[in-house]
Design a protein around this motif. Structure first.
Motif: not given
Length: 110
Positions: A1-18
């Motif tokens: 869970x911590x790894x997913x959270x850390x990855x989500x924090x580092x991402x920009x909104x445009x990265x989520x679209x990709x």
């Protein structure tokens, strides 16, 4: 869970679209879950601080009230009223026994 959270924090909104939809939902769920826990912890801390402040104020009020009670002289009004009354002496110059015992004199004239 911590790894997913850390990855989500580092991402920009445009990265989520990709990213793919499954990964995006997983990352956002991890972020939302951890954020919800952080908010709950912060609210509990605020509640504890508020309870401590209320308790401190109540203690100060009780201490103030006790201090005022300690400053009071028990029966002060009765003592002042008795001292203000002038005892009447009889022909021998004696007043009532209670006043004589209290003041040590029979009246103000004696």
């Amino acid at each position: 869970m911590a790894a997913w959270r850390a990855r989500a924090i580092e991402m920009y909104p445009s990265d989520f679209r990709d990213t793919s939809e499954d990964v995006r939902i997983t990352l956002l769920a991890a972020r939302c879950s951890s954020r919800r826990a952080e908010i709950a912890d912060a609210l509990v801390d605020l509640l504890v601080a508020l309870a401590d402040e209320i308790n401190a104020r109540a203690e100060r009020g009780v201490e103030k009230q006790l201090t005022a009670e300690l400053k009071k002289v028990r029966g002060k009004e009765g003592i002042l009223a008795a001292a203000g009354r002038v005892p009447q002496c009889d022909s021998s110059g004696l007043s009532t026994a209670a006043v004589a015992r209290t003041t040590g004199r029979c009246c103000r004239r004696c």
